[in-house]
Design a protein around this motif. Sequence first.
Motif, PDB file in Angstrom:
ATOM      1  N   GLU A  14       4.449   4.152   2.992  1.00  0.00           N
ATOM      2  CA  GLU A  14       3.045   3.832   2.721  1.00  0.00           C
ATOM      3  C   GLU A  14       2.869   2.327   2.831  1.00  0.00           C
ATOM      4  O   GLU A  14       3.542   1.563   2.141  1.00  0.00           O
ATOM      5  CB  GLU A  14       2.681   4.342   1.312  1.00  0.00           C
ATOM      6  N   ILE A  15       1.963   1.894   3.725  1.00  0.00           N
ATOM      7  CA  ILE A  15       1.761   0.458   3.949  1.00  0.00           C
ATOM      8  C   ILE A  15       0.262   0.133   3.939  1.00  0.00           C
ATOM      9  O   ILE A  15      -0.216  -0.664   4.742  1.00  0.00           O
ATOM     10  CB  ILE A  15       2.416  -0.019   5.261  1.00  0.00           C
ATOM     11  N   GLY A  16      -0.481   0.736   3.016  1.00  0.00           N
ATOM     12  CA  GLY A  16      -1.925   0.586   3.016  1.00  0.00           C
ATOM     13  C   GLY A  16      -2.472  -0.508   2.124  1.00  0.00           C
ATOM     14  O   GLY A  16      -3.683  -0.596   1.929  1.00  0.00           O
ATOM     15  N   CYS A  26       8.784   5.591   0.521  1.00  0.00           N
ATOM     16  CA  CYS A  26       8.811   4.201   0.093  1.00  0.00           C
ATOM     17  C   CYS A  26       7.434   3.580   0.317  1.00  0.00           C
ATOM     18  O   CYS A  26       6.531   4.207   0.878  1.00  0.00           O
ATOM     19  CB  CYS A  26       9.879   3.407   0.858  1.00  0.00           C
ATOM     20  N   THR A  27       7.297   2.338  -0.120  1.00  0.00           N
ATOM     21  CA  THR A  27       6.030   1.623   0.013  1.00  0.00           C
ATOM     22  C   THR A  27       6.312   0.182   0.398  1.00  0.00           C
ATOM     23  O   THR A  27       7.403  -0.345   0.140  1.00  0.00           O
ATOM     24  CB  THR A  27       5.226   1.666  -1.299  1.00  0.00           C
ATOM     25  N   SER A  28       5.319  -0.470   1.002  1.00  0.00           N
ATOM     26  CA  SER A  28       5.418  -1.908   1.246  1.00  0.00           C
ATOM     27  C   SER A  28       4.907  -2.711   0.056  1.00  0.00           C
ATOM     28  O   SER A  28       5.069  -3.930   0.016  1.00  0.00           O
ATOM     29  CB  SER A  28       4.588  -2.281   2.481  1.00  0.00           C
ATOM     30  N   SER A  68      -2.659   2.802  -6.947  1.00  0.00           N
ATOM     31  CA  SER A  68      -2.784   4.262  -7.032  1.00  0.00           C
ATOM     32  C   SER A  68      -2.328   4.925  -5.749  1.00  0.00           C
ATOM     33  O   SER A  68      -1.637   5.952  -5.772  1.00  0.00           O
ATOM     34  CB  SER A  68      -4.243   4.647  -7.329  1.00  0.00           C
ATOM     35  N   ALA A  69      -2.713   4.364  -4.606  1.00  0.00           N
ATOM     36  CA  ALA A  69      -2.310   4.944  -3.323  1.00  0.00           C
ATOM     37  C   ALA A  69      -0.793   4.946  -3.175  1.00  0.00           C
ATOM     38  O   ALA A  69      -0.197   5.934  -2.723  1.00  0.00           O
ATOM     39  CB  ALA A  69      -2.962   4.176  -2.176  1.00  0.00           C
ATOM     40  N   SER A  70      -0.155   3.855  -3.562  1.00  0.00           N
ATOM     41  CA  SER A  70       1.309   3.788  -3.464  1.00  0.00           C
ATOM     42  C   SER A  70       1.961   4.825  -4.376  1.00  0.00           C
ATOM     43  O   SER A  70       2.883   5.543  -3.980  1.00  0.00           O
ATOM     44  CB  SER A  70       1.801   2.392  -3.842  1.00  0.00           C
TER      45      SER A  70
END
Length: 497
Positions: free
Chosen positions: A154-156, A180-182, A168-170
């Motif tokens: 997730e990179i939003g 994973c997330t950025s 919340s999105a992560s």
Amino acid sequence: MAPLTDFYQLTMAYGHWRAGRHRVPAAAELFFRRGPFGGAFALGAGLAEGLRCLRAFRFSAADVAYLRSVLPSTTEDAFFDYLATLDASEVTVSAVPEGSVIFARVPFLQVKGPLLVVQLLETMLLCLVNYASLVATNAARFRLLAGPHVKLMEIGLRRAQGPDGALSASKYSYIGGFDCTSNVLAGKLYGIPVRGTIAHSFIMSFTSLEEVQPRELLPLAGGEPVDLLALAKLLLQRVCELLQTPPEKTNRGELAAFVSYAITFPHDFQGLLDTYCVRRSGLPNFCAVALALHQLGYRAIGVRLDSGDLAQQSKEIRRVLRACGAHFQVPWFETIPIAVSNDISEQSLEEFSRELVEVNGSPCMKLTEDEEKMTIPGTKTIYRLYDAAGHPFMDLIALEDEPSPSTGQELAIRVLGRLGETSKVVPTTVEPLHRTYFRDGQVCEPLPSLPEVRSHAQVSLSLLSPAHRRLHEPQPYPVAVTERLHNLLTELQQASQ
């Protein structure tokens, strides 16, 4: 968090208070009418956040002062005094465990308590559960599309609806199945693995090979440092010969950026290929640097595309990587991961609905000609029925005081959408869906960790039959009511005519 509500909730609260109805026992439910994104299911999420806010629910002196300034001047002082005493100590919340698969018309969450407090909690709970469940559901759909082995990141953050929306999105993408997330802050707060390599800005900041400092890298096995830039330049000539691409067409600044990053992170080198031309520059430069790293004992971790026809370019990149792997006798080159990161999203969103279903012990319902919009009256218990293969085949809504259905016994039910006919089913397994999570102002059920919720979500999804799990034109999941609940619904309809 008490002021996190719509203004009309407060005006209605004042109306209840003036009429002396503010402490009437009430029950409300949160559910959705249709599966989001055209699917048959959703993932329930946001429960833990909602419970934390319930525990802290109260109006501070500053909150009450503000409400005095915005409510009509005719509002009685005693109402504000009453608001200052409010909390959620008389509220009970039961819900499906967070991360569970849920279906249309089936309550995800039930709230019981004094009418005025239940009314004031509505907007806050919708806010905390709606977005969370939609993000988790969308993430789950991506996971189902990608399969269990593809890595999803997730990179939003930079496009999110502010910091809260980003966090919340992560969080809820991770629950839905992303790996994973950025988002570094999300990693710190929630323990989500964080990942990231380079952006176009890093590559564009280099304009010549002279900017590479330092140039040398120690071999993984030890020994004298090697000039990685010189080695990459030599290999670039050979790569361009193989690909029949003129070496002078490759961008020197891009090569400098790749070499500089590879020297800094030799175990984690990933090439972003589309800053300039993928075929004539990004791909040859990446292959040259990755082959140079290989000679020193390191492996590149992948390439990334961020623009253009991602599917077509991915096929071309895979062909080139296989050709390089065979030509230079580097077998792992053929399986270098290819990541894509632009406009990967499902679009349509659909909000949950939440309606009042009981006031002062009397069932109530919204009457409409559209059965889909009609609420189901009464305080209820929800059961999930499983078949012999272990798949859920129906959710059954019963009145709270009805005896629970038994495994292996025939049940007479009415399926929503076909209420005019009685059906009979025999479940192999019966699972009560709701647990009581909040009572007497406190969370009364241990809340699982984020990884535990994520794991539960994947198990819950895996139990679905393929017909209900598929993302396009899924078989509708049947939700039914007991005969007794159907009789109550019919009585209320007739009484209103």
